[in-house]
Each structure stands twice: as structure tokens, then as C-alpha cells.
Write a protein that holds these residues in place. Structure first.
Motif, mmCIF file in Angstrom:
data_model
loop_
_atom_site.group_PDB
_atom_site.id
_atom_site.type_symbol
_atom_site.label_atom_id
_atom_site.label_comp_id
_atom_site.label_asym_id
_atom_site.label_seq_id
_atom_site.Cartn_x
_atom_site.Cartn_y
_atom_site.Cartn_z
ATOM 1 N N LEU A 148 -4.435 7.018 -7.638
ATOM 2 C CA LEU A 148 -4.932 5.671 -7.342
ATOM 3 C C LEU A 148 -4.615 4.684 -8.455
ATOM 4 N N TYR A 174 -12.035 8.464 -4.838
ATOM 5 C CA TYR A 174 -11.530 7.397 -3.961
ATOM 6 C C TYR A 174 -12.567 6.277 -3.845
ATOM 7 N N ILE A 189 -1.264 9.834 -2.410
ATOM 8 C CA ILE A 189 -1.856 8.716 -1.667
ATOM 9 C C ILE A 189 -0.844 7.599 -1.516
ATOM 10 N N MET A 195 -6.215 -4.137 -5.349
ATOM 11 C CA MET A 195 -6.796 -3.094 -4.499
ATOM 12 C C MET A 195 -7.515 -3.696 -3.293
ATOM 13 N N THR A 212 -4.909 3.353 4.002
ATOM 14 C CA THR A 212 -4.492 4.391 3.064
ATOM 15 C C THR A 212 -4.241 5.679 3.837
ATOM 16 N N PHE A 241 -12.781 3.425 -6.384
ATOM 17 C CA PHE A 241 -11.705 2.441 -6.445
ATOM 18 C C PHE A 241 -11.835 1.339 -5.394
ATOM 19 N N LYS A 301 -2.542 1.276 -7.927
ATOM 20 C CA LYS A 301 -3.012 0.003 -8.482
ATOM 21 C C LYS A 301 -1.934 -0.671 -9.323
#
Length: 128
Positions: A57, A94, A121, A71, A77, A97, A61
Motif C-alpha cells: 500500500l 488495509y 494490490i 489515496m 482495489t 490506509f 501511495k
């Protein structure tokens, strides 16, 4: 679609592509990232699935930021897991975020991920 309508996004703040693909492609106000494995920018994997999810993640980002997105612009996703038994652990990372309204999400178990990663991801983002 012409080449001028499509922009390739790349940043050294996330691992480089390990094949013939881009970290992300922007088309107008849409951004599509390639799957991001749970490794740091130098290509080193974290050991635990939670740390791999975090790195994945953070890579997403960094790519978003390189394109001028955040984000909060993510609308979809897809989470690929080597083992669905890791779903809850990855889900906790997750959740740290994202804020409401949450993006749509799919999570699937796969037989194998590149470089034997535990999680990968990818996202789709839109900026109005």
C-alpha cells in the motif's frame, strides 16, 4: 487511443517494474496501477504478511502521488493473497490506509505471486 492521451507513471519511491509493464498508466482523470508487491523500493520483501501488505500500500501511495493523486481518489482495489487465511491480517493493515467512503474491493487467493510474494494490490483511481 493515441500515445498523447495516455501517460506512463513511474517513481523510484516504489519498486520498478520487473517485466514489460508500467507502474501505472494515466488516461485522462483515471489512473490504473499495476499490482504492487509487498517490498520496499529496493526490492526487499518484508517477512510477515502484515508488513508486506503495508509495503504494497505504501508503493501504491507513492505511485499515486507521482501522478498527482491521493489515496482518497481510489475507487477500486484488487487484493491478491497467496493464502486466504491471511485475509484478516491484511484487512487490518488495509483499513489503516483508507477512510470512508471506502473504495470497492475484490480479494482473491491465487496459486502464486511474482517473486513468491504473499500479497499484491492494484488500484484504479479517479480525480474529478
Amino acid at each position: 487511443m493515441t500515445q498523447q492521451e495516455r501517460t506512463t507513471i513511474a517513481t523510484n519511491q516504489a519498486p520498478g517494474a520487473i517485466g514489460p509493464y508500467s507502474q501505472a498508466v494515466q488516461y485522462g482523470n483515471l489512473l490504473f496501477t499495476s499490482g504492487q508487491l509487498g517490498m520496499d523500493a529496493s526490492g526487499q520483501f518484508a517477512k510477515a504478511v502484515e508488513e508486506q501488505a503495508k509495503h504494497s500500500l505504501l508503493n501504491v501511495k507513492a505511485i499515486l502521488e507521482a501522478a498527482g493523486f491521493g489515496m482518497e481518489h481510489i475507487v477500486k482495489t484488487t487484493v491478491f493473497l497467496k493464502d486466504m487465511n491471511d485475509f484478516q491480517a491484511v484487512n487490518e493493515v488495509y483499513a489503516s490506509f483508507f477512510a470512508e467512503p471506502y473504495p470497492a474491493r475484490s480479494a482473491v487467493e491465487v496459486a502464486r505471486l511474482p517473486k513468491d510474494g504473499l500479497v499484491e494490490i492494484e488500484v484504479v483511481a479517479i480525480k474529478a
